[in-house]
Design a protein around this motif. Sequence first.
Motif, PDB file in Angstrom:
ATOM      1  N   THR A 145       0.991  -1.148   0.010  1.00 45.49           N
ATOM      2  CA  THR A 145      -0.042  -0.083  -0.084  1.00 45.49           C
ATOM      3  C   THR A 145       0.861   1.321  -0.016  1.00 45.49           C
ATOM      4  O   THR A 145       0.315   2.520  -0.029  1.00 45.49           O
ATOM      5  CB  THR A 145      -0.984   0.103   1.199  1.00 45.49           C
ATOM      6  OG1 THR A 145      -0.096  -0.092   2.386  1.00 45.49           O
ATOM      7  CG2 THR A 145      -1.763  -1.173   1.217  1.00 45.49           C
ATOM      8  N   GLU A 146       2.076   1.153  -0.045  1.00 45.92           N
ATOM      9  CA  GLU A 146       2.917   2.187   0.111  1.00 45.92           C
ATOM     10  C   GLU A 146       3.036   3.166  -1.128  1.00 45.92           C
ATOM     11  O   GLU A 146       2.801   4.388  -1.277  1.00 45.92           O
ATOM     12  CB  GLU A 146       4.454   1.909   0.449  1.00 45.92           C
ATOM     13  CG  GLU A 146       5.435   2.982   0.477  1.00 45.92           C
ATOM     14  CD  GLU A 146       6.989   2.630   0.694  1.00 45.92           C
ATOM     15  OE1 GLU A 146       7.773   3.252   0.543  1.00 45.92           O
ATOM     16  OE2 GLU A 146       7.090   1.386   1.390  1.00 45.92           O
ATOM     17  N   ASP A 177      -0.459   4.743  -1.299  1.00 46.01           N
ATOM     18  CA  ASP A 177      -0.384   5.950  -0.182  1.00 46.01           C
ATOM     19  C   ASP A 177       0.554   7.172  -0.871  1.00 46.01           C
ATOM     20  O   ASP A 177       0.051   8.168  -0.628  1.00 46.01           O
ATOM     21  CB  ASP A 177       0.124   5.675   1.153  1.00 46.01           C
ATOM     22  CG  ASP A 177      -0.632   4.604   2.090  1.00 46.01           C
ATOM     23  OD1 ASP A 177      -1.694   4.337   1.681  1.00 46.01           O
ATOM     24  OD2 ASP A 177       0.029   3.888   2.654  1.00 46.01           O
ATOM     25  N   LYS A 178       1.451   7.088  -1.302  1.00 47.18           N
ATOM     26  CA  LYS A 178       2.268   8.117  -2.078  1.00 47.18           C
ATOM     27  C   LYS A 178       1.299   8.871  -3.158  1.00 47.18           C
ATOM     28  O   LYS A 178       1.491   9.973  -3.217  1.00 47.18           O
ATOM     29  CB  LYS A 178       3.671   7.523  -2.861  1.00 47.18           C
ATOM     30  CG  LYS A 178       4.590   7.127  -1.728  1.00 47.18           C
ATOM     31  CD  LYS A 178       5.806   6.726  -2.463  1.00 47.18           C
ATOM     32  CE  LYS A 178       7.042   6.303  -1.306  1.00 47.18           C
ATOM     33  NZ  LYS A 178       8.180   5.814  -1.988  1.00 47.18           N
ATOM     34  N   ARG A 179       1.052   8.036  -3.818  1.00 52.14           N
ATOM     35  CA  ARG A 179       0.234   8.510  -5.007  1.00 52.14           C
ATOM     36  C   ARG A 179      -1.114   9.364  -4.398  1.00 52.14           C
ATOM     37  O   ARG A 179      -1.407  10.485  -4.812  1.00 52.14           O
ATOM     38  CB  ARG A 179      -0.546   7.475  -6.034  1.00 52.14           C
ATOM     39  CG  ARG A 179      -1.570   8.135  -7.153  1.00 52.14           C
ATOM     40  CD  ARG A 179      -1.903   6.929  -7.937  1.00 52.14           C
ATOM     41  NE  ARG A 179      -0.792   6.674  -8.852  1.00 52.14           N
ATOM     42  CZ  ARG A 179      -0.557   5.868  -9.807  1.00 52.14           C
ATOM     43  NH1 ARG A 179      -1.616   4.996  -9.974  1.00 52.14           N
ATOM     44  NH2 ARG A 179       0.491   5.860 -10.950  1.00 52.14           N
ATOM     45  N   ALA A 180      -1.989   8.936  -3.391  1.00 47.33           N
ATOM     46  CA  ALA A 180      -2.820   9.647  -2.840  1.00 47.33           C
ATOM     47  C   ALA A 180      -2.272  10.793  -2.107  1.00 47.33           C
ATOM     48  O   ALA A 180      -3.075  12.146  -2.438  1.00 47.33           O
ATOM     49  CB  ALA A 180      -3.547   8.979  -1.639  1.00 47.33           C
TER      50      ALA A 180
END
Length: 73
Positions: free
Chosen positions: A15-16, A19-22
């Motif tokens: 999910t990293e 999370d970065k994209r979000a």
Amino acid sequence: MGMKPKIPKPPPVDTELMDKRAEEERKLDEERRKSLAIARTGRAGTILTGGEGLTEEASVGKTILGGSSGNTY
């Protein structure tokens, strides 16, 4: 007839990256909102006086050419 081969389970999702994209999308959206707010104000943001104009008295008087404005005659 043979047995069906066992299919291995896929690895867990990392999910990293999501999370970065979000976070990047959130920052981009915030910048977009700021630029739209600045664009909405337009020239109205540069006007320093109200609708009544300046309320302080103007400093007028003769000055010596090349001298400071504090020397009035």
